[in-house]
Each structure stands twice: as C-alpha cells, then as structure tokens.
Write a protein that holds these residues in place. Structure first.
Motif, mmCIF file in Angstrom:
data_model
loop_
_atom_site.group_PDB
_atom_site.id
_atom_site.type_symbol
_atom_site.label_atom_id
_atom_site.label_comp_id
_atom_site.label_asym_id
_atom_site.label_seq_id
_atom_site.Cartn_x
_atom_site.Cartn_y
_atom_site.Cartn_z
ATOM 1 N N SER A 23 40.356 33.547 36.695
ATOM 2 C CA SER A 23 39.808 33.235 38.010
ATOM 3 C C SER A 23 39.042 34.432 38.570
ATOM 4 O O SER A 23 39.209 35.571 38.123
ATOM 5 C CB SER A 23 40.932 32.848 38.975
ATOM 6 N N PHE A 24 38.216 34.144 39.557
ATOM 7 C CA PHE A 24 37.398 35.194 40.151
ATOM 8 C C PHE A 24 38.266 36.275 40.779
ATOM 9 O O PHE A 24 38.002 37.470 40.646
ATOM 10 C CB PHE A 24 36.457 34.585 41.192
ATOM 11 N N GLY A 25 39.329 35.873 41.465
ATOM 12 C CA GLY A 25 40.229 36.849 42.080
ATOM 13 C C GLY A 25 40.900 37.740 41.058
ATOM 14 O O GLY A 25 41.051 38.956 41.271
ATOM 15 N N THR A 26 41.307 37.156 39.919
ATOM 16 C CA THR A 26 41.924 37.952 38.855
ATOM 17 C C THR A 26 40.935 38.951 38.284
ATOM 18 O O THR A 26 41.283 40.108 37.998
ATOM 19 C CB THR A 26 42.454 37.033 37.746
ATOM 20 N N LEU A 31 39.373 44.508 37.413
ATOM 21 C CA LEU A 31 38.296 45.497 37.389
ATOM 22 C C LEU A 31 38.515 46.589 38.442
ATOM 23 O O LEU A 31 38.176 47.749 38.209
ATOM 24 C CB LEU A 31 36.953 44.798 37.617
ATOM 25 N N THR A 32 39.083 46.220 39.583
ATOM 26 C CA THR A 32 39.401 47.232 40.592
ATOM 27 C C THR A 32 40.466 48.184 40.072
ATOM 28 O O THR A 32 40.364 49.414 40.236
ATOM 29 C CB THR A 32 39.891 46.563 41.891
ATOM 30 N N THR A 33 41.490 47.638 39.433
ATOM 31 C CA THR A 33 42.546 48.474 38.850
ATOM 32 C C THR A 33 41.987 49.386 37.780
ATOM 33 O O THR A 33 42.399 50.551 37.669
ATOM 34 C CB THR A 33 43.648 47.575 38.263
ATOM 35 N N ARG A 121 32.269 36.842 36.008
ATOM 36 C CA ARG A 121 31.138 36.826 36.927
ATOM 37 C C ARG A 121 30.699 38.252 37.227
ATOM 38 O O ARG A 121 31.531 39.115 37.511
ATOM 39 C CB ARG A 121 31.528 36.109 38.227
ATOM 40 N N LEU A 122 29.414 38.477 37.188
ATOM 41 C CA LEU A 122 28.903 39.826 37.404
ATOM 42 C C LEU A 122 29.178 40.296 38.836
ATOM 43 O O LEU A 122 29.329 41.498 39.079
ATOM 44 C CB LEU A 122 27.401 39.870 37.108
ATOM 45 N N LEU A 126 30.751 44.200 40.901
ATOM 46 C CA LEU A 126 30.292 44.904 42.100
ATOM 47 C C LEU A 126 31.368 44.926 43.180
ATOM 48 O O LEU A 126 31.577 45.962 43.831
ATOM 49 C CB LEU A 126 29.022 44.238 42.635
ATOM 50 N N ILE A 127 32.044 43.805 43.372
ATOM 51 C CA ILE A 127 33.098 43.763 44.381
ATOM 52 C C ILE A 127 34.230 44.705 44.013
ATOM 53 O O ILE A 127 34.797 45.403 44.869
ATOM 54 C CB ILE A 127 33.618 42.326 44.551
#
Length: 277
Positions: A23-26, A31-33, A121-122, A126-127
């Motif tokens: 999912s997008f949230g995952t 990626l943030t981690t 999703r690219l 960025l997020i």
C-alpha cells in the motif's frame, strides 16, 4: 462396437495473482525508515548538521548582544531570547535545502533507478524524503533548544508552551520550503547547482529580515524588502509565541508554508517523473 475415448486429464490449473506492491502508506513508511536509518548509521551527518547553527548562535549572541541596548529593541527582552526563535526558523530553512541535495544524491547513485523498477509510486519517494527531513529537523532543533537553555540562558517569557509553538512553526516553515527544494532538485538534478541556488535564495531571506536586528535598525531600502520578506513574518510569529507577545504574522506564515508545500509537491512530482538524462 466402438470403444469410448478416454481423455487424459492433468491437475487443475492453479489460479495465479500478480503482486501489485504494498500500500501507499507502507511504501512511505518503509522509505522514510530507510532514510532515517542511513542518517543514524552515519552520526557525522548529525554532528555537522548541528555545528553550523550552534556556531551561528554563539557568534550572533555574542557579537550582536549590544543591540539589546538600542532604542528600537523590545524592552525587557534579552538578546538570546530575541535571537533563538529566528535561529530555529533559519536552521529549519537550511535543513530544507539538504533534503533537495539528498534527493539529487539518490538520483546520481542509482538508488532511484532501482526504485523505478519496483511496483511503488514515485510520489512515495518524495513524501518519504520530506518526512525523514522533518524528523531530522525536529531532533536537530530540540537539541539546539536544550543547549540554548543550558549554555546561553534562553528563558523566554512564553515558557514551554511558547517555545513549543515556535518550534512547531519553524518545522512547518522548513517542511514547506523542503518541498520547494525537492522541486528544484527534481529538475536541476545537480548537487553543486542545487546548493548554489539554495544559498543564493537563503542568504537574502535570512539577513534582510527581522531575524537578527529589528527592522527599524535597517537602511530604508532593506526595510522595504524586509517588510515583504516571508521569512520576516515567520520569524516575527515564532518570536511572538516564544516571548508571549501578541502574535503577528502567524496566519500568513502558515498559509505561505502550505502553499509552498502544495506548489512544490506538484512541481517535484512532475520533475521526478521525467526520464533520466
């Protein structure tokens, strides 16, 4: 007599489903981690990111401390209490530049090329960059506040609520500017050019504002620029919160940050989707 024909039958085909990714949230969380883990693994980045604002805080608090005795300076306010909210906003702005430099670095070292081959999703890339920079800035500014209280005697009239409000506002301003630098990075795709553009934009905003001296003490032409400088409104709002004064410029600073984040996000995604050159 005709013998019936027996057809050979094998096992029934097993239905298959193609994996379309998480999912997008995952994706954003992973990626943030990843970005934060890279920061933790190299503590030099944390140390050097703290050195510059601490040096600025030390130098400006000592060199310009006599400004507190001038007629245009707010009465009953020490210079460190006047300066620290501005340092928070300026440090968040400088940290926002690094998020763009980090994106360019990932573009050059092949990490993003591998991401493009994955079902993600690219926009999540960025997020995740934006969120990891927000966490890094929060840690950086919190450490600076602790040192300012312990070493420089920072004790504004607004107390903890006012300081927390100034901190949150500084993070919001840095987050909005971070999206602007992400947009620039996604189009220029050059670390040296990215840093040059960033510093050319930051220095006039930093010094032609109310960050270090009251606007009334600036030359006339600089006063005119400082009055329309968006950083002035952000610094004034953060300072008013910390000093428990009537808050001015808060709505404008928040709206400007949100608008910059929205516009920067759209341009960053468009530039990021361009094929590598």
């Amino acid at each position: 007599m005709t013998t019936p024909t027996v057809l050979a039958t094998g096992p029934a085909p097993v239905p298959t489903t193609s994996w379309r990714g998480s999912s997008f949230g995952t994706q954003v969380l992973v990626l943030t981690t990843r970005s934060l883990r890279a920061l933790v693994r190299d503590p030099r980045l944390v140390i050097f990111s703290l050195l510059q604002p601490l040096i600025m805080l030390t130098l400006f608090s000592q060199i310009f401390s006599s400004i507190a005795n001038t007629p245009g300076f707010p009465r009953g306010v020490s210079y460190i209490d006047y300066l620290m909210p501005a340092i928070l906003v300026n440090t968040a702005m400088q940290s926002a530049l690094q998020v763009g430099v980090g994106l360019v670095t990932d573009m050059k070292n092949g990490v993003l090329a591998r991401f493009r081959s994955l079902p993600i999703r690219l926009a999540s890339v960025l997020i995740a960059r934006s969120l990891s920079d927000l966490v890094r800035s929060a840690v950086q500014l919190t450490v600076m506040l602790v040192l300012a209280v312990a070493v420089f005697g920072f004790a504004p009239a607004g107390g903890v609520p006012g300081v927390v409000g100034a901190l949150v506002l500084a993070l919001l301003v840095g987050w909005g500017l971070g999206w602007v630098f992400l947009a620039i990075a996604s189009w220029v795709r050059n670390a040296e050019l990215m840093q040059t553009v960033g510093f050319l934009a930051m220095f006039p905003l930093m010094f032609a504002s109310s960050a270090y001296v009251p606007i009334s003490g600036l030359p006339g032409w600089l006063q005119a620029f400082a009055d329309v400088n968006p950083l002035t409104h952000a610094v004034d709002a953060a300072r008013s919160l910390a000093l428990a004064q009537p808050v001015t410029g808060l709505v404008g600073a928040v709206l400007a940050s949100v608008v910059l984040a929205g516009a920067g996000g759209v341009l960053a995604i468009r530039g990021f989707r361009r094929p590598a050159q």
